[in-house]
Design a protein around this motif. Structure first.
Motif, PDB file in Angstrom:
ATOM      1  N   GLY A  61     -37.262  68.482  11.529  1.00 54.78           N
ATOM      2  CA  GLY A  61     -37.121  68.621  10.082  1.00 54.78           C
ATOM      3  C   GLY A  61     -36.199  67.558   9.516  1.00 54.78           C
ATOM      4  N   ASP A  62     -36.662  66.860   8.490  1.00 52.41           N
ATOM      5  CA  ASP A  62     -35.874  65.802   7.858  1.00 52.41           C
ATOM      6  C   ASP A  62     -35.279  66.326   6.559  1.00 52.41           C
ATOM      7  OD1 ASP A  62     -34.801  63.591   6.651  1.00 52.41           O
ATOM      8  OD2 ASP A  62     -36.559  62.314   6.915  1.00 52.41           O
ATOM      9  N   PRO A  63     -33.966  66.606   6.536  1.00 49.34           N
ATOM     10  CA  PRO A  63     -33.364  67.135   5.303  1.00 49.34           C
ATOM     11  C   PRO A  63     -33.154  66.074   4.231  1.00 49.34           C
ATOM     12  CG  PRO A  63     -31.685  66.888   7.005  1.00 49.34           C
ATOM     13  CD  PRO A  63     -32.991  66.514   7.637  1.00 49.34           C
ATOM     14  N   HIS A 140     -26.878  71.503  11.548  1.00 47.72           N
ATOM     15  CA  HIS A 140     -27.284  70.156  11.916  1.00 47.72           C
ATOM     16  C   HIS A 140     -26.422  69.721  13.095  1.00 47.72           C
ATOM     17  CE1 HIS A 140     -29.341  70.020   7.996  1.00 47.72           C
ATOM     18  NE2 HIS A 140     -28.241  70.610   7.537  1.00 47.72           N
ATOM     19  N   VAL A 141     -26.986  68.901  13.946  1.00 49.51           N
ATOM     20  CA  VAL A 141     -26.214  68.415  15.092  1.00 49.51           C
ATOM     21  C   VAL A 141     -26.490  66.933  15.283  1.00 49.51           C
ATOM     22  CG1 VAL A 141     -27.985  69.144  16.761  1.00 49.51           C
ATOM     23  CG2 VAL A 141     -25.653  68.748  17.538  1.00 49.51           C
ATOM     24  N   LEU A 142     -25.421  66.184  15.442  1.00 50.82           N
ATOM     25  CA  LEU A 142     -25.483  64.747  15.692  1.00 50.82           C
ATOM     26  C   LEU A 142     -25.205  64.494  17.165  1.00 50.82           C
ATOM     27  CD1 LEU A 142     -23.568  63.473  12.565  1.00 50.82           C
ATOM     28  CD2 LEU A 142     -25.807  62.617  13.277  1.00 50.82           C
ATOM     29  N   VAL A 143     -26.145  63.839  17.838  1.00 56.30           N
ATOM     30  CA  VAL A 143     -26.017  63.589  19.270  1.00 56.30           C
ATOM     31  C   VAL A 143     -26.020  62.084  19.503  1.00 56.30           C
ATOM     32  CG1 VAL A 143     -26.992  63.994  21.558  1.00 56.30           C
ATOM     33  CG2 VAL A 143     -27.188  65.750  19.783  1.00 56.30           C
ATOM     34  N   PRO A 144     -24.936  61.534  20.084  1.00 56.36           N
ATOM     35  CA  PRO A 144     -24.875  60.083  20.291  1.00 56.36           C
ATOM     36  C   PRO A 144     -25.493  59.654  21.615  1.00 56.36           C
ATOM     37  CG  PRO A 144     -22.782  61.053  20.892  1.00 56.36           C
ATOM     38  CD  PRO A 144     -23.675  62.194  20.448  1.00 56.36           C
ATOM     39  N   GLN A 145     -26.032  58.451  21.608  1.00 59.15           N
ATOM     40  CA  GLN A 145     -26.557  57.834  22.827  1.00 59.15           C
ATOM     41  C   GLN A 145     -26.186  56.360  22.807  1.00 59.15           C
ATOM     42  OE1 GLN A 145     -30.805  57.820  23.153  1.00 59.15           O
ATOM     43  NE2 GLN A 145     -30.831  56.873  25.179  1.00 59.15           N
ATOM     44  N   LEU A 146     -25.603  55.880  23.895  1.00 56.30           N
ATOM     45  CA  LEU A 146     -25.242  54.477  23.992  1.00 56.30           C
ATOM     46  C   LEU A 146     -26.475  53.671  24.377  1.00 56.30           C
ATOM     47  CD1 LEU A 146     -22.880  52.456  23.824  1.00 56.30           C
ATOM     48  CD2 LEU A 146     -22.523  52.826  26.276  1.00 56.30           C
ATOM     49  N   VAL A 147     -26.834  52.705  23.535  1.00 54.41           N
ATOM     50  CA  VAL A 147     -28.029  51.889  23.744  1.00 54.41           C
ATOM     51  C   VAL A 147     -27.596  50.470  24.088  1.00 54.41           C
ATOM     52  CG1 VAL A 147     -30.152  51.015  22.709  1.00 54.41           C
ATOM     53  CG2 VAL A 147     -29.304  53.302  22.099  1.00 54.41           C
ATOM     54  N   ASP A 148     -28.049  49.974  25.210  1.00 55.18           N
ATOM     55  CA  ASP A 148     -27.755  48.595  25.635  1.00 55.18           C
ATOM     56  C   ASP A 148     -26.258  48.296  25.661  1.00 55.18           C
ATOM     57  OD1 ASP A 148     -30.464  48.054  25.875  1.00 55.18           O
ATOM     58  OD2 ASP A 148     -30.635  47.409  23.790  1.00 55.18           O
ATOM     59  N   ARG A 149     -25.443  49.304  25.923  1.00 57.60           N
ATOM     60  CA  ARG A 149     -23.995  49.163  26.090  1.00 57.60           C
ATOM     61  C   ARG A 149     -23.268  48.645  24.852  1.00 57.60           C
ATOM     62  NH1 ARG A 149     -23.200  46.679  32.217  1.00 57.60           N
ATOM     63  NH2 ARG A 149     -24.404  48.290  33.320  1.00 57.60           N
ATOM     64  N   SER A 150     -23.973  48.586  23.715  1.00 61.10           N
ATOM     65  CA  SER A 150     -23.306  48.034  22.533  1.00 61.10           C
ATOM     66  C   SER A 150     -23.562  48.841  21.270  1.00 61.10           C
ATOM     67  CB  SER A 150     -23.762  46.588  22.296  1.00 61.10           C
ATOM     68  OG  SER A 150     -25.167  46.542  22.104  1.00 61.10           O
ATOM     69  N   LEU A 151     -24.644  49.574  21.213  1.00 59.84           N
ATOM     70  CA  LEU A 151     -25.012  50.321  20.017  1.00 59.84           C
ATOM     71  C   LEU A 151     -24.960  51.818  20.287  1.00 59.84           C
ATOM     72  CD1 LEU A 151     -26.282  50.492  17.124  1.00 59.84           C
ATOM     73  CD2 LEU A 151     -28.510  50.469  18.277  1.00 59.84           C
ATOM     74  N   THR A 155     -28.559  60.548  16.782  1.00 58.89           N
ATOM     75  CA  THR A 155     -29.789  61.227  16.385  1.00 58.89           C
ATOM     76  C   THR A 155     -29.436  62.537  15.691  1.00 58.89           C
ATOM     77  OG1 THR A 155     -30.996  60.258  18.244  1.00 58.89           O
ATOM     78  CG2 THR A 155     -32.008  62.141  17.147  1.00 58.89           C
ATOM     79  N   TRP A 156     -30.007  62.739  14.525  1.00 59.77           N
ATOM     80  CA  TRP A 156     -29.717  63.911  13.688  1.00 59.77           C
ATOM     81  C   TRP A 156     -30.797  64.958  13.914  1.00 59.77           C
ATOM     82  CZ3 TRP A 156     -26.080  64.037   9.345  1.00 59.77           C
ATOM     83  CH2 TRP A 156     -26.142  65.232   8.609  1.00 59.77           C
ATOM     84  N   TYR A 157     -30.394  66.151  14.347  1.00 59.56           N
ATOM     85  CA  TYR A 157     -31.312  67.261  14.557  1.00 59.56           C
ATOM     86  C   TYR A 157     -30.995  68.380  13.571  1.00 59.56           C
ATOM     87  CZ  TYR A 157     -32.247  65.008  19.067  1.00 59.56           C
ATOM     88  OH  TYR A 157     -32.573  64.110  20.049  1.00 59.56           O
ATOM     89  N   ARG A 158     -32.008  68.906  12.965  1.00 57.89           N
ATOM     90  CA  ARG A 158     -31.844  70.096  12.115  1.00 57.89           C
ATOM     91  C   ARG A 158     -32.252  71.306  12.940  1.00 57.89           C
ATOM     92  NH1 ARG A 158     -34.775  73.538   8.784  1.00 57.89           N
ATOM     93  NH2 ARG A 158     -33.763  74.109   6.791  1.00 57.89           N
ATOM     94  N   THR A 159     -31.381  72.292  13.015  1.00 62.81           N
ATOM     95  CA  THR A 159     -31.702  73.504  13.767  1.00 62.81           C
ATOM     96  C   THR A 159     -31.700  74.695  12.818  1.00 62.81           C
ATOM     97  OG1 THR A 159     -29.436  74.167  14.356  1.00 62.81           O
ATOM     98  CG2 THR A 159     -30.501  72.525  15.750  1.00 62.81           C
TER      99      THR A 159
END
Length: 280
Positions: A61-63, A140-151, A155-159
């Motif tokens: 779901g995109d709020p 809502h929950v924000l979950v971080p992921q390290l991409v290519d060691r620099s970014l 990701t925003w999830y609506r629950t």
């Protein structure tokens, strides 16, 4: 509702400490007007990394009606999105804090509605930031992921739905749990008999790891009780890490894994307590 497939496992060190703990508090301080936007951006880049992007999980779901889709995003977008959904959320000591820390690990499910994509994402990553909504049935929950060691990709999830009933732990109870865990873990590490390849004393290694877990700092004004609880969690986490790197470490998993739960409980309790203390 389908759940995202976990991509990679979470290491024990990531289960014991995540920069999300500190980022949650910086974000909360900003939402309550105690920091400028520049200050919270500086804190996020120091705590998590220099580059950030926001991705909305449309499947949950995109709020924001596509506002952040199909274009490059930044930390400014993340802050704007958090401000938007919390604008009309209740603000009171008895209400859910505007932001909170959610952790998961062996034997611990995240405090999110079961079966949702957000819950699955936190289970896979180990940590996330819960963001309140005007609707008490939405989180809502924000979950971080390290991409290519620099970014850092957030990701925003609506629950939607009823999250698990919270285990109400006071700072005092969480501190007692950590005290007991400290005694048990310290006793184990003293009795290990570390192999000759480890020339440094275990206590020195614990001190060095405590410095690692404890950095970077917290916003000014975090309640002393919450700060003390997080510092105690850092020490216990360090002892667990040192113990597991010894020759006998793997064989001690049945004893060590319950201690990691005490660390997670202390961290989530400390963040919750610090956020509520802002309103007293």
């Amino acid at each position: 509702m389908t759940s995202p497939r976990p991509t990679t496992g979470t290491s024990l060190r990531e289960q014991l400490w995540s920069p999300v703990q500190n980022s949650t508090l910086w974000l909360g301080w900003w939402l309550h007007g105690l920091l400028s936007a520049d200050e919270v951006i500086d804190a996020f880049t120091e705590v998590q990394g220099p580059a950030h992007a926001l991705s909305i999980d449309a499947a949950s779901g995109d709020p924001f009606d596509g506002e952040y889709s199909g274009r490059p995003t930044s930390l400014v977008d993340l802050l704007r999105a958090v401000r938007t959904v919390t604008a009309d959320a209740p603000v009171a000591v008895s209400a859910r804090p505007l932001v909170g820390l959610v952790l998961a690990g062996p034997g611990d499910v995240p405090a999110l509605p079961a079966g949702t994509r957000g819950a699955a994402a936190v289970t896979a990553s180990g940590a996330g930031i819960i963001v309140a909504d005007e609707d008490p049935g939405v989180l809502h929950v924000l979950v971080p992921q390290l991409v290519d060691r620099s970014l850092v990709l957030w990701t925003w999830y609506r629950t939607e739905g009823q999250p698990p009933a919270p285990i109400l732990t006071s700072p005092g109870d969480a501190d007692r749990m950590l005290t007991e865990a400290t005694v048990q873990a310290a006793s184990m590490i003293e009795d290990l008999g570390l192999p000759p390849i480890m020339h440094r004393a275990p206590r020195l290694m614990v001190g060095e790891l405590s410095d690692y877990f404890g950095l970077p700092g917290l916003p000014a004004g975090v309640s002393p009780r919450a700060s003390k609880l997080m510092a105690r969690a850092d020490v216990v986490a360090s002892v667990i890490e040192v113990t597991r790197t010894s020759a006998a470490g793997a064989s001690l998993d049945p004893q060590l894994l319950p201690l990691t739960r005490a660390v997670r409980t202390a961290r989530t309790t400390a963040v919750d307590h610090a956020m509520r203390e802002l309103l007293r």
